[in-house]
Design a protein around this motif. Structure first.
Motif, PDB file in Angstrom:
ATOM      1  N   GLU A  80      54.665  98.282  42.778  1.00  0.00           N
ATOM      2  CA  GLU A  80      54.579  98.416  44.240  1.00  0.00           C
ATOM      3  C   GLU A  80      53.972  99.756  44.613  1.00  0.00           C
ATOM      4  OE1 GLU A  80      54.740  96.166  46.569  1.00  0.00           O
ATOM      5  OE2 GLU A  80      55.078  94.850  44.831  1.00  0.00           O
ATOM      6  N   LYS A  83      50.254  99.826  43.762  1.00  0.00           N
ATOM      7  CA  LYS A  83      49.487  99.024  44.728  1.00  0.00           C
ATOM      8  C   LYS A  83      49.277  99.765  46.042  1.00  0.00           C
ATOM      9  CE  LYS A  83      50.888  94.665  45.114  1.00  0.00           C
ATOM     10  NZ  LYS A  83      51.734  93.454  44.889  1.00  0.00           N
ATOM     11  N   PRO A 113      56.820  88.298  38.404  1.00  0.00           N
ATOM     12  CA  PRO A 113      55.400  88.266  38.015  1.00  0.00           C
ATOM     13  C   PRO A 113      54.568  89.213  38.886  1.00  0.00           C
ATOM     14  CG  PRO A 113      55.992  86.270  39.228  1.00  0.00           C
ATOM     15  CD  PRO A 113      57.249  87.068  39.083  1.00  0.00           C
ATOM     16  N   PHE A 114      53.459  89.693  38.334  1.00  0.00           N
ATOM     17  CA  PHE A 114      52.573  90.575  39.102  1.00  0.00           C
ATOM     18  C   PHE A 114      51.479  89.743  39.747  1.00  0.00           C
ATOM     19  CE2 PHE A 114      53.432  93.223  35.107  1.00  0.00           C
ATOM     20  CZ  PHE A 114      54.599  93.740  35.621  1.00  0.00           C
ATOM     21  N   ASP A 115      51.082  90.135  40.957  1.00  0.00           N
ATOM     22  CA  ASP A 115      49.904  89.477  41.537  1.00  0.00           C
ATOM     23  C   ASP A 115      48.651  90.139  40.940  1.00  0.00           C
ATOM     24  OD1 ASP A 115      49.654  91.896  42.810  1.00  0.00           O
ATOM     25  OD2 ASP A 115      50.184  91.140  44.792  1.00  0.00           O
ATOM     26  N   GLU A 116      47.497  89.682  41.379  1.00  0.00           N
ATOM     27  CA  GLU A 116      46.229  90.146  40.794  1.00  0.00           C
ATOM     28  C   GLU A 116      46.051  91.655  40.917  1.00  0.00           C
ATOM     29  OE1 GLU A 116      41.688  88.928  41.456  1.00  0.00           O
ATOM     30  OE2 GLU A 116      43.155  87.356  41.958  1.00  0.00           O
ATOM     31  N   GLU A 117      46.376  92.161  42.099  1.00  0.00           N
ATOM     32  CA  GLU A 117      46.230  93.596  42.343  1.00  0.00           C
ATOM     33  C   GLU A 117      47.208  94.392  41.464  1.00  0.00           C
ATOM     34  OE1 GLU A 117      47.358  94.855  46.242  1.00  0.00           O
ATOM     35  OE2 GLU A 117      46.240  96.730  46.099  1.00  0.00           O
ATOM     36  N   GLY A 118      48.431  93.879  41.355  1.00  0.00           N
ATOM     37  CA  GLY A 118      49.444  94.538  40.536  1.00  0.00           C
ATOM     38  C   GLY A 118      49.021  94.588  39.078  1.00  0.00           C
ATOM     39  N   HIS A 120      45.995  94.457  37.938  1.00  0.00           N
ATOM     40  CA  HIS A 120      44.860  95.387  37.847  1.00  0.00           C
ATOM     41  C   HIS A 120      45.369  96.826  37.741  1.00  0.00           C
ATOM     42  CE1 HIS A 120      41.251  97.639  38.976  1.00  0.00           C
ATOM     43  NE2 HIS A 120      41.994  98.220  39.898  1.00  0.00           N
ATOM     44  N   GLU A 148      52.293  84.804  31.541  1.00  0.00           N
ATOM     45  CA  GLU A 148      52.896  84.333  32.792  1.00  0.00           C
ATOM     46  C   GLU A 148      53.227  85.483  33.733  1.00  0.00           C
ATOM     47  OE1 GLU A 148      56.381  82.118  31.638  1.00  0.00           O
ATOM     48  OE2 GLU A 148      55.199  81.138  30.070  1.00  0.00           O
ATOM     49  N   LYS A 151      49.965  86.245  35.299  1.00  0.00           N
ATOM     50  CA  LYS A 151      49.215  85.093  35.816  1.00  0.00           C
ATOM     51  C   LYS A 151      47.852  84.999  35.142  1.00  0.00           C
ATOM     52  CE  LYS A 151      51.636  84.706  40.168  1.00  0.00           C
ATOM     53  NZ  LYS A 151      51.702  85.418  41.422  1.00  0.00           N
ATOM     54  N   ASP A 152      47.132  86.123  35.112  1.00  0.00           N
ATOM     55  CA  ASP A 152      45.809  86.151  34.502  1.00  0.00           C
ATOM     56  C   ASP A 152      45.952  86.434  33.000  1.00  0.00           C
ATOM     57  OD1 ASP A 152      43.359  87.030  33.454  1.00  0.00           O
ATOM     58  OD2 ASP A 152      42.693  87.758  35.422  1.00  0.00           O
TER      59      ASP A 152
END
Ligand code: ADP
Length: 189
Positions: A80, A83, A113-118, A120, A148, A151-152
């Motif tokens: 967090e 980001k 889970p981390f989102d894309e920005e996280g 990165h 997982e 995600k990526d």
């Protein structure tokens, strides 16, 4: 030197007999802090309550006792803040700031889970620390499941590649210590 451990846990307090899946020699070797001088990583894997955070904190305390800078955080909180820095255009500065710490402890990888920005941001952090300073991770997810968290899967593989290049993995199995304590008190579980 800055630490911010949530609780105090020491290696002396750790019951190695209860946790027979851990080779005490490996932990004793880590306690020599050679891994810190070699900028290597430590990953503690296993289900909840088996002592991952305890050992991470206890190693962190050894680091602090040796006068080496160490910082403890959990992954959700760290991501967090990274980001936020990214959005403010100061991610580089923030990452540089974290390099002040020879040892960074990232607790609880994988609970959220981390989102894309996280993902990165975390990749940037791991890349920067790679072969320069140590990071200790704890996670309830096996390496195979780290995809997982991110995600990526491509980012997950890139992150793992860097972490694992110079790394001691401690796979902890068995029952939760909390459960054992409750059983001892005669509380039905
Ligand atoms: P995890 O991070 O694996 O979820 P923790 O390290 O938070 O587990 O452990 C849960 C609680 O049980 C903590 O209070 C910890 O100090 C204690 N604990 C776990 N394993 C042991 C052990 N082998 N010896 C002594 N205390 C333990």
């Amino acid at each position: 030197k800055s630490a911010a451990f949530p609780v105090k846990k020491t290696l002396e307090e750790f019951d190695f007999e209860f946790q027979s899946s851990i080779d005490k020699k490996v932990i004793e070797d880590l306690a020599t802090l050679r891994f810190v001088h070699n900028a290597e990583n430590v990953v503690l894997l296993g289900p909840p309550g088996v002592g991952k955070s305890h050992l991470a904190i206890a190693l962190g305390i050894e680091v602090a006792k040796a006068g080496i800078s160490v910082y403890f955080t959990n992954s959700g909180n760290l991501i967090e803040r990274l980001k936020l820095a990214n959005r403010e255009g100061i991610l580089e500065k923030k990452l540089k700031g974290l390099m002040k710490f020879k040892v960074l402890i990232i607790d609880e990888m994988g609970y959220l889970p981390f989102d894309e920005e996280g993902a990165h941001c975390l990749f940037q952090l791991i890349s920067r620390r790679y072969e320069k300073s140590s990071t200790i991770f704890t996670s309830n997810k096996s390496y195979g499941e780290w995809g997982e968290i991110f995600k990526d899967h491509v980012i997950a593989a890139a992150v793992l590649d860097r972490i694992l290049h110079h790394c001691t993995t401690i796979n902890i199995k068995g029952e939760s210590y909390r459960l054992k304590e409750r059983k001892k008190q005669g509380i039905k579980t």
